[in-house]
Structures are given as C-alpha cells and as structure tokens.
Design a protein around this motif. Sequence first.
Motif, mmCIF file in Angstrom:
data_model
loop_
_atom_site.group_PDB
_atom_site.id
_atom_site.type_symbol
_atom_site.label_atom_id
_atom_site.label_comp_id
_atom_site.label_asym_id
_atom_site.label_seq_id
_atom_site.Cartn_x
_atom_site.Cartn_y
_atom_site.Cartn_z
ATOM 1 N N GLN A 177 -93.025 -7.612 116.294
ATOM 2 C CA GLN A 177 -92.764 -6.300 115.709
ATOM 3 C C GLN A 177 -94.065 -5.659 115.264
ATOM 4 N N PHE A 202 -85.639 -8.688 113.631
ATOM 5 C CA PHE A 202 -84.975 -9.011 112.359
ATOM 6 C C PHE A 202 -85.942 -9.356 111.244
ATOM 7 N N GLY A 203 -87.231 -9.064 111.411
ATOM 8 C CA GLY A 203 -88.230 -9.425 110.406
ATOM 9 C C GLY A 203 -88.971 -10.692 110.768
ATOM 10 N N HIS A 212 -89.454 -11.439 105.120
ATOM 11 C CA HIS A 212 -88.422 -10.456 105.441
ATOM 12 C C HIS A 212 -87.420 -10.949 106.478
ATOM 13 N N MET A 213 -86.163 -10.701 106.205
ATOM 14 C CA MET A 213 -85.070 -10.946 107.148
ATOM 15 C C MET A 213 -84.100 -9.789 106.935
ATOM 16 N N ARG A 214 -83.686 -9.179 108.002
ATOM 17 C CA ARG A 214 -82.885 -7.937 108.002
ATOM 18 C C ARG A 214 -82.246 -7.588 106.642
ATOM 19 N N PRO A 255 -83.874 -7.306 103.796
ATOM 20 C CA PRO A 255 -84.383 -8.521 103.127
ATOM 21 C C PRO A 255 -83.962 -8.625 101.660
ATOM 22 N N THR A 276 -93.133 -2.285 113.401
ATOM 23 C CA THR A 276 -91.794 -1.692 113.441
ATOM 24 C C THR A 276 -90.900 -2.576 112.584
ATOM 25 N N ALA A 277 -90.508 -2.070 111.445
ATOM 26 C CA ALA A 277 -89.705 -2.841 110.495
ATOM 27 C C ALA A 277 -89.141 -1.829 109.508
ATOM 28 N N GLY A 278 -88.468 -2.339 108.493
ATOM 29 C CA GLY A 278 -88.044 -1.462 107.395
ATOM 30 C C GLY A 278 -87.226 -0.258 107.825
ATOM 31 N N GLU A 321 -81.162 -1.493 109.085
ATOM 32 C CA GLU A 321 -80.887 -2.425 107.988
ATOM 33 C C GLU A 321 -79.723 -1.987 107.118
#
Length: 720
Positions: A194, A225-226, A333-335, A337, A491-493, A687
């Motif tokens: 990511q 998913f982090g 972090h996990m989806r 989080p 790419t997250a959050g 999320e």
Amino acid sequence: MSITPFPDIARVDALDKVQGRTIYAADVPLAGLLHAMTVPATINKGTLTSIDVEAALAVPGVVRVLTHNDTPPPPSGPQGSPPLPPMLVPAIAYRGQPIALVVAETLEAAIEGAEAVRATYATEPFAVRIEDADTPREDTESPTFGDADAAFANAATTIEAVYTTTANHHNPMELLSTTAVWSGGRLTIYEGTQTSSGLRNTVAQLVQVDRASVDVISPQVGGGFGQRGEVPRHTAVVAQAARLIGRPVKLVMPRHQIFHNSRFRPHVQHTIRLAADADGIMVAARYDCLQQNSRRGRYRADWYHAGPSKIYGIANYRGTSGDLRLDTHGPAHMRAPYEHPSSFAFESAVDELAYALGRDPVELRLSNDTKIDPSTGNRLTSRFLNACLTRGAERFGWSERRFEPGSMTGPDGMLIGWGVGAGVYQAAMHPAIATLRVGADGSTRYASAGHEMGQGMRTAIAQVLLAGLRIDPTRLTILIGDTTAAPQHSTAGSWGTASSVPVAAAAAERMTAALNRLLDGRDVPGNMHEQLARVRRPYLEVEVSMAAPGQGAEHVERMRSGGNAIAGLHGAYSDFTALSYIAHFVEVRIEPHTRRIRVPRVVSVADCGRVVSPRTARSQVQGGVVWALGAALRETSEVDPRYGGWLNADIAEYHVSVNADIGEIDVSFIDEPDFDANAAGVKGVGEIAMVGAAAALANAVFHATGRRLRTLPVRVDHLL
Ligand code: MOS
C-alpha cells in the motif's frame, strides 16, 4: 465535476481477474530467478548466540544463506523520524522473527535449507499477555473537552461497562512476497504494498543506496487492509540477497510465518461510562482504553477516541488511554484500526444506555445528532448519519421490533435478535500528481498515485476519465502503485478515492481544453484519438497536481519527493471536520439449545459522499460487514504464554467468515457529494464499511437472549 450519480459499471479488471490473467508481485516472470525462504526464531525473546548454516548449504540447490553478518544495521535517520525496521539481527524481540534467509534454485531446496539451519540462543523472560505485563501502564494524552465529571454528577441516568476486543490478524489472499532484481545499478522491487513510495525510501536506506536508483512496482495487491501499509523487515533482506548473489530473488512467505511477521490488531480493554439527562440526551462520556503494545511500539493508544468523541453531540468527554508493553511484534493498522474496536465498545454502551432509559436504540441515536464536531467545535461538513439510521430502519423493518429482549421467536423456535450500530470514519486526503496522455494511435495512458488492492481504485479512476474524455475505453491504461510512472503516496485510511479521483477529473478537463486549443475551432470529427490523427498530432499530454484542503505547494512537493502528506487526520481540517457515516442493522437467529448464532441478514446504509464506483463501493461495504461478522463471531489470535508467538497461525485455526456465515447483506448509499472535502465530493468508504457492525451484532445477541456479551468474539459458550 459531475453532480449526477455515476453509473454502475463492472470492475475494469474483472475479466482479467476471473480469467487468472492478473499479474501479482510473485507472478512476475524473471530469467534466473532464485527462491528464498526465511528461517524463523524459535524463541520469543533473547539473543542469537550461534547460527550454523553448513547443513543448509549442503542441501542440493541452495545457493547462499544470509544471516545477520550479511545485512548492515539500520542507519539512524534524522532526529525524530521513526526507526527503520531492522533486517537480520541477533536480538530476538518476538517468536518467528526471521534470523536467516536461505536462497536456492528451487522453492523446495530453499524450504529444505531453511529447515536445516541450526541456531542457539540465550533466552530471556518475556510477557505476551496483558495480564502478565511486567511494566506499568504508560498513559497517553487523550481528547478531553467540557466537564464530564460535573455532567456525570448531575445526570439522570448513567451506565458503565468494560468491553474487550482481542488480537486479530489480517489474512489477505495474497501472501506477503518480495521479488528483488538488480540490473545496471538499479534495484527493482515487485511487492504487493500500500506504500510503494514508503517501501522505496525504506529499502533504499537499509541497503544504503540512493532512493533515485530504486523502483517499486506494485500494480495489483491481493488485499491490503493495513497489513501492506507497513514495510516488512524481510523486504530489504531479499533485496540484499539479490545484490550479494547477483541474481533476482523471490520470497513468498508462508502464511504461518506471516502471522508472526506482519503487524496485527492489538488486544484492547475499553472502559466506558455514559450519562443521559432526563430527556434522554447524552450529556457525558468517559472512555478509557488500554491496549497491548510492543516494547518499542509506536501504535497510538489515544486514537481509539477518534470516533466516540465525534459521533454524537456529547458535550462533555473525558478520554484516557494507555499501553501495556509486551514482547510481541508491534501492533499496527488493520482495517478500521481504531474505529472497529472502539465502535464495538461505544455502540454497545449506547445500546446499554438505551435499555437503561427504556428507549428504542435507533431513536436514542437520532435524538443525539450534532451539527458541530464536539471535540473541536468546528462545523461538520455533510453529515447524513440520521438519514442512514432512518433509511436503514425502514429497509430492515425495524418498526416491527419488540423492545423487550428475548421477546421475538421464529416459528422454528429460533431466538431472534435485532441490533443496530453506527459509525464514523475520517474523510482524509493527500496531494496528487497525475499525467494523462491521449494518443492518435488510440491509446490513453494515465498515471498517478494510488494502489489497487482489490478495492476498486482503477475502476473509480476509469469512471471519471471515461466520463470526461471521448476515448477508446479498451485501450485505457491506468498506472498506479508504480514509482516509475508517477510520484506515489501510501493508500490507507480510506483516503484513496478522495485523493485520486478529483485529480483524474481535473486531468480529463485539462486534456479537453488542450485539445480544444489545438483544434482551434475547427470542426474535426471523431473521438479524441481520431481528432489527433486528423490534425497529425501523435499525442497530447497534460500534467495536473492538486493539494488537499488546507495544503499548499509544499505538500505536493513533499509527496513528489516520496513522503506522505495527509490532510484531515481523524476528519479534522483547519476550519471543518469531514467524516463518513454508516448505520448497520443486524438480525441474529440463535438456536435455543446449542446457542449457535447465525446472521441471516444485515442492512447497511453509508454516507461516504459521492459514490464514484457503485459496484466496488458496494463490495467494500459487503466486505466490511463480512469482516465485522468474522471479528464479532470467529476471529481471535491466541497467544502462547509459554513459548510466545501465535498459536492459531493459519486460516484453518484462525477462523474467518465463510459462506455459511453470511446471509443477505443489503447495502445502500446516501450518495450526496461533499464539496467541502473535494471537487469530486468523495469522503471514503473502505473502513467506514466495518465500523459499528460488530456492535450491531452484539446488540442483536442481547436482544435475542437478554445476555450482554462484552468480549469479542462473541462465542457460543459465552451464551450457554
Ligand atoms: Mo488501512 S488499516 O488504513 O490500510
């Protein structure tokens, strides 16, 4: 930017995926490729005192075994910057930490070689469960506003409860893998990530080359998913192996090792007090969260407050949080989080308050709406939480619900429970830089930041390009996750679409304007490719850059040079707060004797701003709900207090939802654009999909049985 809803088109990569033509990192064919296997530490804490690689080297096909003598120690970065992940080191911080990398001509030889490595250790005592923590709690400053103590003292009704969420691991279908190639002084890494830019920077520092000579190519990720937001420690080790050997090297980490070497969602204890006045308005909240962290872990304990401090108009809030440090790999972090665990606790507490007040849980939520972010006083941009609740109640048939727990039974004797849970999640963004080239030969090439993790980023980008350009859709190439194509950003959050779609729309507009200038009023027939061909122009190219709200050119430059530049963390911008919202309604049917829990139907209504790709957005919410049901009923990572490490380190024993666990999931969207956030009106959906759904399930179990279960996963034996 279009103000009308987008059409429901298929994923642009659907056909390739179902035909098995999609190339993931470990599928890249390379001449002379060697295979690698990691050797995991067999102790939980201590020091490697010797490592014998002779037997491994004697395995036919084994080319080389790397140990800590082959990897340089991490250079110290600038003061205040996060520490780099170490490569191979003698200090063992968690069971399963790689101590060596065996490289061989075949995968089988690499595995046999890895099993032949012998190590001795000096062990140290360790603690891996929060109940065994041997150092005191470390407190972190947390959001506090108003005067919660006074509000509690004057409240008409209060409730208090302790909730527990256990450790969880992500299990994307694609295994962690790294393929590294050195050629002509350049290092190329193929890895599903990511953060191709972050991976490039980290590996460049660890193997001590200039980042300009490292390329990271990650066009397809088989689930993020982090887990893929972190740079795993083996990545640079594989790069080092390829450099030392002078041939490409590939590692595909087996799933049982991934459990130990990827980050995870930590075990958290949530203590919540809520107060309501005589009218049933929530006037105060007290929330303490205590999480496990690793010895030097940086996963923030205070961020659990992000959702509970903003979701309702609660004027008085006192938050506290802390870490208990343990000898595990660092949690991360996990989806959703922080929002998934905190919403399980908080939305369960709201349900408990509703029952203490004798009020319908939907109606209690509706009457605690807010126009401002209570934690900052800033105005909220588009907020349709009450619309989500109202529409969801209607689609679910909530008006047929009887209030009393245990009061609804099916004709087959099943205990029926209906529960609701709500959620908020940040609408964050980052700057974006895009190039768009339309060719007279019929091709279109678009390159920007972003990672396709199956969530539908390419489809969303294609939607706006195809809406804005008269081009051949079959010859549109969208290059993302590739540091050779465009500056990348992690790419997250849930900031992907909101960051990548507005810039694509702007590029399409700029292209149209550039072509109009070129044609200069001439009436040239055909689509853009044909028009270019007729005026004998091989191609037109435009570049567009864009900053997020409150950002300037320096943020665009920070991203161009490989850094992250996030705006709207926790939804907070300088003068407004932007959040996505959701409401979930869950029906459980519980077998009265065995207490087996089934979930025949879920209704979810999301406000994520403008929906750019209806097909993949709906998939995101369905996936989030499936995961929430898994987290609520099945998933828990069991730690081994005797030896450290994770006991159920595979998907045979770490139970995720399967088809039999999933009934009908009815997803709908408010689909109102938020133009405060960005020109596309997008807020983000990845999320928020999951937030509040586990609480809805636990609330449904309470409604079915009268038993309030405050620990996830909810298990059949807790109901007996
Ligand atoms: Mo997400 S857990 O921010 O990839």
